[in-house]
Write a protein that holds these residues in place. Sequence first.
Motif, PDB file in Angstrom:
ATOM      1  N   SER A 124     -32.163 -18.899  27.243  1.00 17.29           N
ATOM      2  CA  SER A 124     -31.707 -18.982  28.637  1.00 17.29           C
ATOM      3  C   SER A 124     -31.550 -20.410  29.127  1.00 17.29           C
ATOM      4  O   SER A 124     -31.371 -20.637  30.327  1.00 17.29           O
ATOM      5  CB  SER A 124     -32.694 -18.234  29.554  1.00 17.29           C
ATOM      6  OG  SER A 124     -32.724 -16.852  29.253  1.00 17.29           O
ATOM      7  N   SER A 208     -29.472 -16.771  35.800  1.00 18.23           N
ATOM      8  CA  SER A 208     -30.130 -15.657  35.121  1.00 18.23           C
ATOM      9  C   SER A 208     -29.717 -15.650  33.650  1.00 18.23           C
ATOM     10  O   SER A 208     -28.681 -16.216  33.275  1.00 18.23           O
ATOM     11  CB  SER A 208     -29.742 -14.333  35.770  1.00 18.23           C
ATOM     12  OG  SER A 208     -28.377 -14.033  35.496  1.00 18.23           O
ATOM     13  N   HIS A 209     -30.514 -15.010  32.806  1.00 10.06           N
ATOM     14  CA  HIS A 209     -30.181 -14.941  31.379  1.00 10.06           C
ATOM     15  C   HIS A 209     -28.831 -14.274  31.165  1.00 10.06           C
ATOM     16  O   HIS A 209     -28.036 -14.715  30.322  1.00 10.06           O
ATOM     17  CB  HIS A 209     -31.262 -14.173  30.616  1.00 10.06           C
ATOM     18  CG  HIS A 209     -30.950 -14.023  29.156  1.00 10.06           C
ATOM     19  ND1 HIS A 209     -31.054 -15.075  28.260  1.00 10.06           N
ATOM     20  CD2 HIS A 209     -30.497 -12.959  28.442  1.00 10.06           C
ATOM     21  CE1 HIS A 209     -30.696 -14.660  27.051  1.00 10.06           C
ATOM     22  NE2 HIS A 209     -30.356 -13.387  27.136  1.00 10.06           N
ATOM     23  N   ASN A 210     -28.537 -13.216  31.924  1.00 11.17           N
ATOM     24  CA  ASN A 210     -27.255 -12.520  31.772  1.00 11.17           C
ATOM     25  C   ASN A 210     -26.085 -13.428  32.109  1.00 11.17           C
ATOM     26  O   ASN A 210     -24.998 -13.290  31.538  1.00 11.17           O
ATOM     27  CB  ASN A 210     -27.221 -11.277  32.666  1.00 11.17           C
ATOM     28  CG  ASN A 210     -28.082 -10.153  32.132  1.00 11.17           C
ATOM     29  OD1 ASN A 210     -28.391 -10.109  30.943  1.00 11.17           O
ATOM     30  ND2 ASN A 210     -28.492  -9.239  33.013  1.00 11.17           N
ATOM     31  N   THR A 211     -26.284 -14.360  33.037  1.00 11.92           N
ATOM     32  CA  THR A 211     -25.210 -15.279  33.411  1.00 11.92           C
ATOM     33  C   THR A 211     -25.060 -16.401  32.402  1.00 11.92           C
ATOM     34  O   THR A 211     -23.955 -16.695  31.938  1.00 11.92           O
ATOM     35  CB  THR A 211     -25.482 -15.873  34.806  1.00 11.92           C
ATOM     36  OG1 THR A 211     -25.471 -14.820  35.773  1.00 11.92           O
ATOM     37  CG2 THR A 211     -24.409 -16.897  35.182  1.00 11.92           C
TER      38      THR A 211
END
Length: 245
Positions: A124, A208-211
């Motif tokens: 991340s 965020s990790h997803n981003t």
Amino acid sequence: MINLLNCGLFSCRKDDKKENQDSIMPPMSLGHGYIFAVADGVGAYEGAKEASLLAINYLSKLTPDEVADIGAVFTSIKNQLPSLLELNSKFYSSATTLTFCYVDNRNVHIGHVGDTRVYVRKESKLIQLSKDHTVHQELFDEGLFTKKELKELDGKNTLTSALSRVVELQYQKICIPVSDLISKDGTLDVYVMSDGAHHFWEKRPRFSHNTVSNPVRFAASLQRRIENAPPIDDYSLVAAGFKIE
């Protein structure tokens, strides 16, 4: 084998008063890999946009054998800058930064002049791979100031190297094995940001990790952050995600 999974990018001008002096190259297939780049025209001199475009256009015509010789690439671009005088005699001191990446299934090759930055994602976090050619970076390297102290000093964006007919060529050449950078899932995400973009990333280096793990979402989120700030300079990003097999 290497496959391009996704790509997020933008290149925008600071405001409506002047043209965008940045130029970008989206990931382009070259040999057994992909090449992409960001060039930031040096705005203190006329012909900045033309210089950055010249650099990107040169890269777009490279062969796989030519891209391997990073020093020759920079020398050739520098030697072509005088041709801009045919467009306008005021372009005598035109200059640009240039940072490009060539990624194949074995190595990440980086050619770098100026203060655009290359990052690679580690889970991340983004890890900076290139080193700025700026007065602040030299002061830090010489141990004269800490990074915290440098934040209080002027001259952060004062370049010590660029592609120019009137400046001695200095460049950084980096080659890192993909095995040292790849994520656990076999993906490799590489981010190239001009100083107008990484300024806002470094102020708050987190999403965020997803981003952060998706170049398309990262590009959209960073662009939104910059435009809400508002921008302090032209701002560009090329973010590319690869699958290595």
